[in-house]
Design a protein around this motif. Structure first.
Motif, PDB file in Angstrom:
ATOM      1  N   CYS A 177      -7.204  -6.751  -2.001  1.00 39.84           N
ATOM      2  CA  CYS A 177      -8.323  -6.392  -1.128  1.00 39.84           C
ATOM      3  C   CYS A 177      -9.003  -5.100  -1.567  1.00 39.84           C
ATOM      4  O   CYS A 177     -10.143  -4.827  -1.170  1.00 39.84           O
ATOM      5  N   ILE A 178      -8.347  -4.293  -2.398  1.00 39.65           N
ATOM      6  CA  ILE A 178      -8.948  -3.055  -2.895  1.00 39.65           C
ATOM      7  C   ILE A 178     -10.268  -3.339  -3.614  1.00 39.65           C
ATOM      8  O   ILE A 178     -11.195  -2.517  -3.599  1.00 39.65           O
ATOM      9  N   ALA A 224      -4.902  -0.292   2.098  1.00 42.51           N
ATOM     10  CA  ALA A 224      -4.153  -0.456   0.850  1.00 42.51           C
ATOM     11  C   ALA A 224      -4.204   0.811   0.009  1.00 42.51           C
ATOM     12  O   ALA A 224      -3.179   1.277  -0.523  1.00 42.51           O
ATOM     13  N   MET A 225      -5.391   1.417  -0.113  1.00 43.37           N
ATOM     14  CA  MET A 225      -5.510   2.621  -0.940  1.00 43.37           C
ATOM     15  C   MET A 225      -4.855   3.827  -0.288  1.00 43.37           C
ATOM     16  O   MET A 225      -4.243   4.660  -0.969  1.00 43.37           O
ATOM     17  N   ALA A 226      -4.958   3.931   1.036  1.00 43.90           N
ATOM     18  CA  ALA A 226      -4.295   5.034   1.737  1.00 43.90           C
ATOM     19  C   ALA A 226      -2.787   4.956   1.549  1.00 43.90           C
ATOM     20  O   ALA A 226      -2.114   5.972   1.305  1.00 43.90           O
ATOM     21  N   SER A 228       2.400  -3.334   4.375  1.00 44.67           N
ATOM     22  CA  SER A 228       1.343  -4.343   4.420  1.00 44.67           C
ATOM     23  C   SER A 228      -0.019  -3.673   4.404  1.00 44.67           C
ATOM     24  O   SER A 228      -0.244  -2.676   5.105  1.00 44.67           O
ATOM     25  N   SER A 229      -0.928  -4.225   3.624  1.00 47.15           N
ATOM     26  CA  SER A 229      -2.309  -3.736   3.624  1.00 47.15           C
ATOM     27  C   SER A 229      -3.113  -4.334   4.774  1.00 47.15           C
ATOM     28  O   SER A 229      -4.212  -3.858   5.063  1.00 47.15           O
ATOM     29  N   PHE A 230      -2.600  -5.398   5.387  1.00 52.71           N
ATOM     30  CA  PHE A 230      -3.322  -6.168   6.409  1.00 52.71           C
ATOM     31  C   PHE A 230      -4.641  -6.711   5.850  1.00 52.71           C
ATOM     32  O   PHE A 230      -5.577  -6.982   6.606  1.00 52.71           O
TER      33      PHE A 230
END
Length: 432
Positions: A411-412, A390-392, A382-384
């Motif tokens: 979200c990026i 998200a990128m990490a 999940s990117s939350f």
């Protein structure tokens, strides 16, 4: 939207990252209250920066878009803004809300600032307190600490304010309010936060005094229109830097990246860990240093990060955690409680999602410990709704066996439009 990442065999080539997010926000805001036309190139057309742009349009500022990254702001002067007809919706941008609060507190009209659910959960008391000390009429929801924020503009007085937590957003808020206040306003930090606002104010001819960790402005000092050339965002470059370090046989150059010393703590830490990083073609344009960053795959060793270094790499800690999963030994991050009040609780998110990929990680109130090197295996993460998470996780997926799926990756766009395409352009072998 979901993003699927496969393990990469190597990265090579040259890339450019979008313009610096922090400078883009500040260039817009200061250009709006400047006298004359400010020409900006290298602007970051991300969701957050467009929130700032749209907010200024609602306040009566005329902005000409020459292209997606180049624009002209027709400044209205310190007190030339006009009352917005509606509530100012700032989306997910905490930077916009905190800095704009300072600019609006000394106007002669009222404003209401709100945002999405994530922004409404972020603490705003840290700007409300100093603004009230300056005489501002400002109130907020949830016992005065959460958006929406209501501001009734009125005369302000200068203050000397020592920030309890290093924060460039708080510092910028108070300094902008100081331009509209009577007398002198000073901000003192125990540890210096990023200084893009000070550099821009100096570039725009504002009467500003900088001595160590103290910054002062005088009320009534008027920014003058200038040309601003924004460098590539170091925080965005950090994802490519770590991807190249962790992927075997990698050799990349990231062109024209901002290397402001208040932002590049990650370079210092990674170099100490053994990363093969070189800085090329250094130069300073309009007060901001920039350079090309040459990165090769490297073996890392663990270390402990904390104290005065944290403000210089706080936004990069999610990607630093990914680097730490491949370092030999136990890497410890401490004194980073600020991570819990970002777009999400990043300490909790880092720990929960990297564990899904196989990392051995311990969570602390103010940080975490990672026991490496870890053999990562693809999973659904999940990117939350947090762009940096998200990128990490995408970079972690490049080191993991099998496919990694990052949920809600749209979200990026908040900070790095084109992230996936740039990664693909650098990958050799399996593509993302």
């Amino acid at each position: 939207m979901d993003l699927m990442i496969n393990k990469a065999s190597a990265l090579s080539g040259k890339a450019r990252v979008p313009g610096d997010k922090s400078i883009s926000h500040r260039a817009l805001i200061l250009g709006a209250i400047a006298e004359g036309e400010t020409h900006i190139s290298g602007f970051l057309p991300s969701v957050d920066c467009l929130s700032t742009l749209n907010c200024l349009l609602l306040l009566g500022v005329k902005i000409e878009r020459l292209s997606s990254t180049e624009l002209v702001i027709k400044g209205v002067g310190l007190r030339g803004l006009k009352e917005a007809k509606n509530v100012l919706d700032l989306g997910n941008s905490g930077t916009t809300m905190r800095i704009m609060s300072g600019m609006l507190a000394g106007q002669n009209f009222s404003s209401t600032l709100t945002g999405d659910d994530s922004l409404k959960r972020r603490p705003m008391g840290r700007v409300i307190k100093p603004l009230r000390l300056m005489g501002a009429n400002i109130c907020a929801e949830d016992e005065g600490d959460r958006a929406p924020i209501k501001i009734t503009g009125q005369p302000l007085k200068g203050i000397i304010y020592k920030t309890p937590v290093p924060s460039a957003q708080v510092k910028s808020c108070v300094l902008l309010a100081g331009l509209l206040a009577n007398g002198k306003t000073c901000v003192i930090e125990e540890i210096k936060s990023r200084d893009h606002t000070e550099r821009l104010l100096k570039h725009m001819g504002v009467d500003i005094e900088i001595s160590g960790n103290e910054v002062c402005v005088r009320g009534g000092s008027r920014p003058k229109a200038v040309k601003i050339e924004i460098p590539g965002d170091f925080s965005s470059a950090s994802f490519l830097i770590v991807a190249a370090i962790l992927t075997e046989k990698s050799d990349i150059i990231i062109k024209d990246v901002g290397i402001n010393a208040t932002r590049t703590g990650l370079l210092s830490v990674l170099t100490e860990m053994g990363a093969n990083i070189n800085i090329l073609n250094e130069k300073t344009i309009y007060e901001e240093p920039r350079a090309d960053i040459w990165v090769k795959s490297s073996k890392l060793k663990a270390l402990t990060v904390g104290g005065e270094l944290i403000p210089r790499l706080v936004d990069e800690l999610p990607i630093f955690a990914v680097a730490a999963t491949q370092a030999s030994g136990t890497t410890i991050v401490k004194d980073a409680k600020e991570l819990r009040i970002k777009e999400t609780d990043r300490i909790r998110a880092i720990c929960s999602e990297l564990r899904k990929l196989g990392a051995e990680i311990d969570e602390f109130e103010d940080g975490f410990a990672i026991h490496g090197p870890c053999k990562l295996k693809g999973n659904i993460c999940s990117s939350f709704g947090d762009h940096r998470m998200a990128m990490a996780l995408a970079v972690a997926g490049m080191c993991a066996e099998g496919a990694t799926i990052i949920k809600d990756s749209e979200c990026i766009e908040v900070s790095f439009p084109g992230f996936e395409e740039i990664l693909k352009s650098l990958v050799k072998g399996k593509n993302t």
